[in-house]
Write a protein that holds these residues in place. Structure first.
Motif, PDB file in Angstrom:
ATOM      1  N   MET A  31       0.823  -1.201   0.000  1.00  0.00           N
ATOM      2  CA  MET A  31       0.000   0.000   0.000  1.00  0.00           C
ATOM      3  C   MET A  31       0.863   1.259   0.000  1.00  0.00           C
ATOM      4  SD  MET A  31      -3.082  -0.983  -0.283  1.00  0.00           S
ATOM      5  CE  MET A  31      -3.867   0.602   0.005  1.00  0.00           C
ATOM      6  N   ARG A  32       1.984   1.233   0.717  1.00  0.00           N
ATOM      7  CA  ARG A  32       2.887   2.387   0.695  1.00  0.00           C
ATOM      8  C   ARG A  32       3.481   2.571  -0.698  1.00  0.00           C
ATOM      9  NH1 ARG A  32       4.565   0.523   5.905  1.00  0.00           N
ATOM     10  NH2 ARG A  32       6.290  -0.585   4.916  1.00  0.00           N
ATOM     11  N   PRO A 103      -8.319  -8.997 -12.745  1.00  0.00           N
ATOM     12  CA  PRO A 103      -7.235  -9.939 -13.087  1.00  0.00           C
ATOM     13  C   PRO A 103      -5.932  -9.241 -13.445  1.00  0.00           C
ATOM     14  CG  PRO A 103      -9.284 -10.556 -14.181  1.00  0.00           C
ATOM     15  CD  PRO A 103      -9.487  -9.189 -13.628  1.00  0.00           C
ATOM     16  N   MET A 104      -6.019  -8.030 -14.001  1.00  0.00           N
ATOM     17  CA  MET A 104      -4.796  -7.305 -14.339  1.00  0.00           C
ATOM     18  C   MET A 104      -4.014  -6.909 -13.086  1.00  0.00           C
ATOM     19  SD  MET A 104      -6.241  -4.848 -17.388  1.00  0.00           S
ATOM     20  CE  MET A 104      -4.734  -3.904 -17.400  1.00  0.00           C
ATOM     21  N   LEU A 105      -4.742  -6.505 -12.032  1.00  0.00           N
ATOM     22  CA  LEU A 105      -4.065  -6.074 -10.813  1.00  0.00           C
ATOM     23  C   LEU A 105      -3.500  -7.243 -10.015  1.00  0.00           C
ATOM     24  CD1 LEU A 105      -6.420  -3.227  -9.533  1.00  0.00           C
ATOM     25  CD2 LEU A 105      -4.146  -2.990 -10.523  1.00  0.00           C
ATOM     26  N   THR A 106      -4.249  -8.335  -9.936  1.00  0.00           N
ATOM     27  CA  THR A 106      -3.801  -9.467  -9.121  1.00  0.00           C
ATOM     28  C   THR A 106      -2.980 -10.484  -9.902  1.00  0.00           C
ATOM     29  OG1 THR A 106      -5.871 -10.650  -9.569  1.00  0.00           O
ATOM     30  CG2 THR A 106      -5.812  -9.240  -7.622  1.00  0.00           C
ATOM     31  N   GLY A 107      -2.979 -10.381 -11.227  1.00  0.00           N
ATOM     32  CA  GLY A 107      -2.249 -11.371 -12.029  1.00  0.00           C
ATOM     33  C   GLY A 107      -0.759 -11.380 -11.782  1.00  0.00           C
ATOM     34  N   GLY A 137      -2.960 -10.418  -2.204  1.00  0.00           N
ATOM     35  CA  GLY A 137      -4.278 -10.259  -2.794  1.00  0.00           C
ATOM     36  C   GLY A 137      -5.060  -9.123  -2.163  1.00  0.00           C
ATOM     37  N   ALA A 138      -4.960  -8.956  -0.852  1.00  0.00           N
ATOM     38  CA  ALA A 138      -5.698  -7.891  -0.166  1.00  0.00           C
ATOM     39  C   ALA A 138      -5.214  -6.513  -0.606  1.00  0.00           C
ATOM     40  CB  ALA A 138      -5.548  -8.048   1.342  1.00  0.00           C
ATOM     41  N   SER A 139      -3.918  -6.355  -0.809  1.00  0.00           N
ATOM     42  CA  SER A 139      -3.403  -5.048  -1.229  1.00  0.00           C
ATOM     43  C   SER A 139      -3.879  -4.691  -2.628  1.00  0.00           C
ATOM     44  CB  SER A 139      -1.872  -5.049  -1.185  1.00  0.00           C
ATOM     45  OG  SER A 139      -1.331  -5.995  -2.094  1.00  0.00           O
ATOM     46  N   ARG A 140      -3.940  -5.679  -3.521  1.00  0.00           N
ATOM     47  CA  ARG A 140      -4.419  -5.405  -4.875  1.00  0.00           C
ATOM     48  C   ARG A 140      -5.927  -5.170  -4.896  1.00  0.00           C
ATOM     49  NH1 ARG A 140      -0.126  -6.901  -8.329  1.00  0.00           N
ATOM     50  NH2 ARG A 140       1.738  -6.882  -7.007  1.00  0.00           N
ATOM     51  N   LEU A 141      -6.670  -5.960  -4.130  1.00  0.00           N
ATOM     52  CA  LEU A 141      -8.120  -5.802  -4.118  1.00  0.00           C
ATOM     53  C   LEU A 141      -8.540  -4.504  -3.435  1.00  0.00           C
ATOM     54  CD1 LEU A 141      -9.270  -9.459  -3.319  1.00  0.00           C
ATOM     55  CD2 LEU A 141      -9.410  -8.251  -5.503  1.00  0.00           C
ATOM     56  N   THR A 142      -7.718  -3.991  -2.528  1.00  0.00           N
ATOM     57  CA  THR A 142      -8.033  -2.708  -1.903  1.00  0.00           C
ATOM     58  C   THR A 142      -8.071  -1.590  -2.939  1.00  0.00           C
ATOM     59  OG1 THR A 142      -7.036  -3.417   0.187  1.00  0.00           O
ATOM     60  CG2 THR A 142      -7.306  -1.062  -0.147  1.00  0.00           C
ATOM     61  N   GLN A 143      -7.174  -1.663  -3.917  1.00  0.00           N
ATOM     62  CA  GLN A 143      -7.197  -0.676  -4.997  1.00  0.00           C
ATOM     63  C   GLN A 143      -8.506  -0.752  -5.777  1.00  0.00           C
ATOM     64  OE1 GLN A 143      -4.794   1.530  -5.106  1.00  0.00           O
ATOM     65  NE2 GLN A 143      -3.616   0.481  -3.525  1.00  0.00           N
ATOM     66  N   LEU A 144      -9.013  -1.976  -5.984  1.00  0.00           N
ATOM     67  CA  LEU A 144     -10.287  -2.137  -6.679  1.00  0.00           C
ATOM     68  C   LEU A 144     -11.444  -1.580  -5.855  1.00  0.00           C
ATOM     69  CD1 LEU A 144     -10.029  -5.723  -8.194  1.00  0.00           C
ATOM     70  CD2 LEU A 144     -10.000  -3.575  -9.424  1.00  0.00           C
ATOM     71  N   ILE A 181     -13.988  -9.231  -6.499  1.00  0.00           N
ATOM     72  CA  ILE A 181     -13.226 -10.133  -5.634  1.00  0.00           C
ATOM     73  C   ILE A 181     -13.068 -11.496  -6.289  1.00  0.00           C
ATOM     74  CG2 ILE A 181     -13.287 -11.352  -3.423  1.00  0.00           C
ATOM     75  CD1 ILE A 181     -14.601  -8.879  -2.225  1.00  0.00           C
ATOM     76  N   LEU A 182     -14.132 -11.975  -6.951  1.00  0.00           N
ATOM     77  CA  LEU A 182     -14.038 -13.256  -7.661  1.00  0.00           C
ATOM     78  C   LEU A 182     -13.008 -13.187  -8.780  1.00  0.00           C
ATOM     79  CD1 LEU A 182     -15.088 -16.131  -8.278  1.00  0.00           C
ATOM     80  CD2 LEU A 182     -16.841 -15.057  -9.717  1.00  0.00           C
ATOM     81  N   ALA A 183     -13.068 -12.124  -9.584  1.00  0.00           N
ATOM     82  CA  ALA A 183     -12.107 -11.979 -10.679  1.00  0.00           C
ATOM     83  C   ALA A 183     -10.691 -11.817 -10.147  1.00  0.00           C
ATOM     84  CB  ALA A 183     -12.492 -10.783 -11.548  1.00  0.00           C
ATOM     85  N   GLY A 184     -10.535 -11.034  -9.072  1.00  0.00           N
ATOM     86  CA  GLY A 184      -9.207 -10.880  -8.495  1.00  0.00           C
ATOM     87  C   GLY A 184      -8.669 -12.164  -7.895  1.00  0.00           C
ATOM     88  N   SER A 185      -9.547 -12.975  -7.343  1.00  0.00           N
ATOM     89  CA  SER A 185      -9.123 -14.261  -6.788  1.00  0.00           C
ATOM     90  C   SER A 185      -8.629 -15.194  -7.878  1.00  0.00           C
ATOM     91  CB  SER A 185     -10.277 -14.900  -6.021  1.00  0.00           C
ATOM     92  OG  SER A 185     -10.696 -14.073  -4.950  1.00  0.00           O
TER      93      SER A 185
END
Length: 223
Positions: A31-32, A103-107, A137-144, A181-185
């Motif tokens: 996050m930083r 998927p782009m962020l978490t891939g 995963g949590a850091s990427r999904l937080t952006q979403l 969340i499903l797509a990011g997972s």
């Protein structure tokens, strides 16, 4: 044996603590880093700009349709149809954007660490592999989540025209977040196994398409 069992239970409880599992040191570091990237803020601005454009077009079309060639009382009743049109347009744009961005962020969450040769260093820390994956995963999904919440004030504001309940707006936002969340997972799952972030994202898109389109088609065929 009686002393080992409570110790094992305490260790498992610490490992599964949500604060350590999702919001540990890796989450704080990511996050930083994301907060220092100008591209993150540019992406949020562009998404807000697209939302503003969609809202303007939907509002203009609905306003012309509702107020053209009608009496004053009929116009007041027709104005209540503006809010549903705007809400549907915004939710569809947000839903599509979340499906594309997740998927782009978490891939690249794990495979980028592997390519940069920093994953072995992470595995030597006291953090478990599960904590590393969940924190990434949590850091990427937080952006979403931040992007998805940009439209909530607008959706609640158009309720002034009437015709839309707050429960509808909240349900639409919750559905969008659940799909993101499903797509990011999926992206995170394939990032563990892929060597490149683009490969993980593409496979995640295919898996997401099977879930969102394949299962309903299968249910229709069975029935």
């Amino acid at each position: 044996m009686s002393r080992a069992t409570p110790s094992r239970a305490r260790w498992l409880a610490r490992q599964l603590d949500p604060r350590a599992l999702f919001f540990g040191p890796i989450f704080q570091k990511d996050m930083r880093i994301a907060g220092r990237k100008s591209g993150v803020y540019i992406g949020r601005f562009l998404f807000a700009l697209v939302l503003a454009l969609v809202i303007s077009v939907a509002f203009y079309n609905a306003w012309i349709t509702a107020t053209l060639g009608q009496s004053e009382s009929a116009r007041l009743q027709a104005l209540q149809s503006i809010a549903p049109v705007i809400v549907i347009a915004v939710l569809w744009v947000q839903f599509t954007a979340m499906l594309i961005l997740a998927p782009m962020l978490t891939g690249g969450a794990i495979c980028d660490e592997r390519r940069a040769q920093t994953l072995p260093a992470l595995l030597t820390t006291p953090l478990s592999p599960l904590q590393i994956i969940c924190s990434k995963g949590a850091s990427r999904l937080t952006q979403l989540v931040i992007i998805a919440l940009l439209s909530v004030p607008v959706l609640l504001g158009v309720r002034l025209f009437g015709g839309v309940r707050a429960e509808t707006v909240i349900a639409g936002a919750a559905l969008t977040l659940a799909t993101a969340i499903l797509a990011g997972s999926f992206g995170l799952w394939f990032s563990v196994r892929a060597t490149r972030s683009t490969t993980a994202a593409l496979v995640a898109y295919c898996a997401l398409g099977l879930v969102l389109a394949g299962l309903p088609l299968l249910a229709i065929a069975i029935n």
